[in-house]
Each structure stands twice: as structure tokens, then as C-alpha cells.
Design an enzyme around this catalytic site. Sequence first.
Site, PDB file in Angstrom:
ATOM      1  N   ARG A   1      -4.900  -1.781  -0.709  1.00  0.00           N
ATOM      2  CA  ARG A   1      -5.291  -0.367  -0.640  1.00  0.00           C
ATOM      3  C   ARG A   1      -6.728  -0.095  -1.073  1.00  0.00           C
ATOM      4  O   ARG A   1      -7.356   0.817  -0.565  1.00  0.00           O
ATOM      5  CB  ARG A   1      -4.301   0.519  -1.408  1.00  0.00           C
ATOM      6  CG  ARG A   1      -2.899   0.491  -0.776  1.00  0.00           C
ATOM      7  CD  ARG A   1      -1.971   1.572  -1.307  1.00  0.00           C
ATOM      8  NE  ARG A   1      -2.391   2.896  -0.880  1.00  0.00           N
ATOM      9  CZ  ARG A   1      -3.025   3.760  -1.625  1.00  0.00           C
ATOM     10  NH1 ARG A   1      -3.312   3.457  -2.871  1.00  0.00           N
ATOM     11  NH2 ARG A   1      -3.382   4.919  -1.145  1.00  0.00           N
TER      12      ARG A   1
ATOM     13  N   CYS B   1     -10.114 -15.511   0.144  1.00  0.00           N
ATOM     14  CA  CYS B   1     -11.457 -15.993   0.473  1.00  0.00           C
ATOM     15  C   CYS B   1     -12.270 -14.928   1.174  1.00  0.00           C
ATOM     16  O   CYS B   1     -12.663 -15.091   2.339  1.00  0.00           O
ATOM     17  CB  CYS B   1     -11.340 -17.227   1.339  1.00  0.00           C
ATOM     18  SG  CYS B   1     -10.633 -18.568   0.399  1.00  0.00           S
TER      19      CYS B   1
HETATM   20  N1  LLP Z   1       6.344  11.268   7.375  1.00  0.00           N
HETATM   21  C1  LLP Z   1       5.489  10.775   8.276  1.00  0.00           C
HETATM   22  C2  LLP Z   1       5.643  11.116   9.681  1.00  0.00           C
HETATM   23  C3  LLP Z   1       4.438   9.927   7.852  1.00  0.00           C
HETATM   24  O1  LLP Z   1       3.588   9.448   8.744  1.00  0.00           O
HETATM   25  C4  LLP Z   1       4.310   9.603   6.475  1.00  0.00           C
HETATM   26  C5  LLP Z   1       3.255   8.718   6.011  1.00  0.00           C
HETATM   27  C6  LLP Z   1       5.257  10.127   5.583  1.00  0.00           C
HETATM   28  C7  LLP Z   1       6.242  10.967   6.064  1.00  0.00           C
HETATM   29  C8  LLP Z   1       5.218   9.816   4.106  1.00  0.00           C
HETATM   30  O2  LLP Z   1       4.123  10.389   3.490  1.00  0.00           O
HETATM   31  P1  LLP Z   1       3.970  10.320   1.889  1.00  0.00           P
HETATM   32  O3  LLP Z   1       5.023  11.178   1.278  1.00  0.00           O
HETATM   33  O4  LLP Z   1       4.143   8.902   1.504  1.00  0.00           O
HETATM   34  O5  LLP Z   1       2.613  10.835   1.635  1.00  0.00           O
HETATM   35  N2  LLP Z   1      -0.809   3.358   3.949  1.00  0.00           N
HETATM   36  C9  LLP Z   1      -1.363   4.610   3.461  1.00  0.00           C
HETATM   37  C10 LLP Z   1      -0.417   5.757   3.652  1.00  0.00           C
HETATM   38  C11 LLP Z   1      -0.007   5.959   5.080  1.00  0.00           C
HETATM   39  C12 LLP Z   1       0.914   7.114   5.245  1.00  0.00           C
HETATM   40  C13 LLP Z   1       1.546   7.078   6.590  1.00  0.00           C
HETATM   41  N3  LLP Z   1       2.484   8.113   6.831  1.00  0.00           N
HETATM   42  C14 LLP Z   1      -1.726   4.460   1.989  1.00  0.00           C
HETATM   43  O6  LLP Z   1      -1.511   3.385   1.438  1.00  0.00           O
HETATM   44  O7  LLP Z   1      -2.236   5.392   1.375  1.00  0.00           O
END
Ligand code: LLP
Length: 431
Positions: free
Chosen positions: A330, A361
Site C-alpha cells: 500500500r 529487490c
Molecule cells: N463496495 C465497492 C463496490 C467497492 O469497490 C469497495 C472498495 C467497497 C465496497 C469497500 O470499500 P471500503 O469500505 O473498504 O472503503 N486497495 C485499495 C482500496 C480499494 C477499494 C476498492 N473498492 C487500498 O488499499 O486502499
Amino acid sequence: MLSSNLTVGENGHLYFGGQDTVELARQYGTPLYVMDEVRIRENMRMYRRAFEENFGPGSGPLYASKANSFKRIYEIAAEEGMGADVVSGGEIYTALQAGFPLEHAYFHSNNKTDWEIAFAMDHGIGYFVVDNREELDVIQETALRKGIRQKILLRLTPGIDPHTYEAVATGKVDSKFGTAIETGQAREMAAYTLGLSGIDLRGFHCHVGSQVFGEDVYERASDIMLEFMAQCRAEFGVTLDQLDMGGGYGVRYVDSDGQVDIPAAIARVAAHMKAKCAALGMELPKISMEPGRSIVADAGLTLYTVGTVKKITGYKNYVSVDGGMTDNPRYALYGSAYTVCLATRPEDPCDLACDVVGRCCESGDIIQPGVQLPEPHRGEILAVCTTGAYNYSMASNYNRVPRPAMVMVTPEGSYLAVRRESLEDLVRNDL
Ligand code: LLP
């Protein structure tokens, strides 16, 4: 401490969820993901209670399992009465293996493949959250072939900028996800969908972004969505009764981050929606939301063993650990902030300014730059906090580094939820 499940024991070690992290590292090895089961359940209950108190029956939260997907978490979600948001055949398979009732699952993704659509339907998925017309046609054909009417929501983009980082902002008109309201395409999609005999359109979905703090983001998005629902009722004579507002609230990674009072925020959104519905002369639809990060982030921590401590006089110091961007990409991807501390001596004075880096690496393999630590020795245990979301689920085998184990802690002890990948696992698919 950043979070109330982080404490210091009488032996001076960092404790997490009531367990000695140094002891966990000794018992299970490092790198190690540690998940606090009590905190996961508390977070799920907080959302459930807020929904029960503020919205009517049929409303409720779904756990966005992309944040952290493994069998045990689907069991916990089912026990806590949470639905689930799943985004791939792999997540659906994992949920099924855990015995999760798939009728409470919502299948997202901007590009569901034909086999995933058939697989989800074969196993009785509750809802498809339909992103686009091509997919809708495949769902219609598959449903007709199976002789069923498939429940769906249509994913729309309300055109809202949630003021989070670009890679996770999704609600804008030019997003790769969903169908835009502003361009008139959402109206066309709704009209088209209502003519499909294999499809049971129940309502709409929007997701403006992740790590959202903006005070009125959900209020603004719900205004647009409710107005659209009122427009559908007027134009097509149908009352669709479900509205899914997407991901949950942002979390605190470092002391300087804000902290959202989630029950209060949900109460405000609910009051806002009720007033809006009254103004539009419509009933409040059943409301859902899909929190991922705010369910698991502060329920997780990663433990590493310190290796090289390198001092480049007059320039910089590096503390290298036995994991890195393979278990937590991240910082490399988003420049994300994390709180780092020495699990063996969390209260010792910090006398070393350093970058905490991984063992891969490439120079970009940084877990966190500019960290203040007590100068660590090789073999000490280092903890990175708030890693329960989007760490294990984004882990890779870059440099053929095996993925860590995941252990669950409870007030009574600990148990393994995901075993550590072995060297044999790494070559299992090589021919
Ligand atoms: N619903 C949908 C349609 C989504 O695309 C996402 C997250 C969520 C719910 C959940 O959202 P949250 O409550 O977790 O904010 N890899 C990135 C985050 C990508 C989020 C993708 N979608 C990171 O590490 O910050």
C-alpha cells in the site's frame, strides 16, 4: 496508542487483542498477519446496530470481502448476520467453502466473465450488482437457460468526487465502473432492464470511493440516487425498493488522521435520506452499505523480524524486515501512511529516524518512510499497525516470497486461520 486493542504488557511487549505479539511471532514465525477476532465482531456489530436503529427491516451492511478474504472471515460475517460483497469467482468460492449463505451475497465487478456469471448463479448468488449492458445480456441469457429470474441492482455513477486518493475514487462520471446518471445512460439502462424477463431489477447501487472522510459525501450521493429512483417511478411506473450506498467510512492509520464516529455518521445520513424521501413523496428504500476497510483495518497488525539496520552517515537509515511490498503493497501503490513500532520495546525512547523497508529487490519496496524507532537489533520484532484491510488480499509472491500466515487472536488465545505458504506451494503450479 492508535487503537484500543493495542496495549503494552507488564513485560514491556506490545500486546494486540490481549495477546503478546512477541510471543505470537515466536510461536507462528514472521512475517505474520494477526487479526483481532473481537474487534472484527465489534466493528460488524457497530454497523449492524446502526442500520437497525436508523433504517427499517430489510436494510443492513454487507462485508466488502475484497478488504480481506479468507474462509474464517466469511464464517464470522455469517455468524454476525452480515451479508457479503464478493467480486470474483475466487471470493465466491472461498465464501462457499466457508459455508457462507450465498443468497446474502452481492456480486460486483466491472467485468464479470461468463463462467463467473454461471458459477455465481449455479450456487444461488443473492444479487448481481450489474455494471454494464454486456454483462446484463449474459445474465439474462443465463437466467433464461436456468429458468429463473435473477435479482439484480444496477450500479450507477452519481458523479461525486469523494476527495480520496485517485486510485480508489469511483463515483465520478468518467469512472470505469457503473453507468452514469448525468449522461442519460443510467435511465436507458433502467428502461432496458425492465424489459428483460430473466431479470428482477430491485434497485440501484453506487460506490463513490474508499477511505472516505468527507462529511457530506454519502448525503450528496444519496440525493442523486433517490432523485433518480423518483424519476424511474414517474417515468416507468415502478417502485424499486433497494439502494446500496457502497463502501464504508475511512479509518485512522496514524495519530494525525481523523476518526469517524460511524454510528453518528450513519444516523445523520439516515435522517438526511428520510427528509429527502419525504420531499420526493416516496418511501425510504431498503438501504445497504458495503464496509470493508472499517470492518477489518484496525483489527489487523503485521509482525516482522528486523534484519539489516543500515546507516548511511549524513544521509539516511534503513531498517529492513523479512516481508515488504509482497505482504503490504500500500505504500508502494498509494503512498499510504502507517504507524510502526518496535513490538519488543514499544515504550523505549525513539532514537533512530529511518525508513522501514522490505526485502524485495527494488528501491520502491518501502513499508513506511520517516519512521522514529528505538534503534532495533537484528532479530527484534517490529509491528506495523492497522494492516487488516487490503494487505493480505493484495499480497503477492514477487521475488518468490511465500505469503505470510494469518493468525486470529481472542482474549483466550490464538489460532491459525491461514497457514504460511511453503516453498512447495510456490512451485505447485509450475510444470
Ligand atoms: N463496495 C465497492 C463496490 C467497492 O469497490 C469497495 C472498495 C467497497 C465496497 C469497500 O470499500 P471500503 O469500505 O473498504 O472503503 N486497495 C485499495 C482500496 C480499494 C477499494 C476498492 N473498492 C487500498 O488499499 O486502499
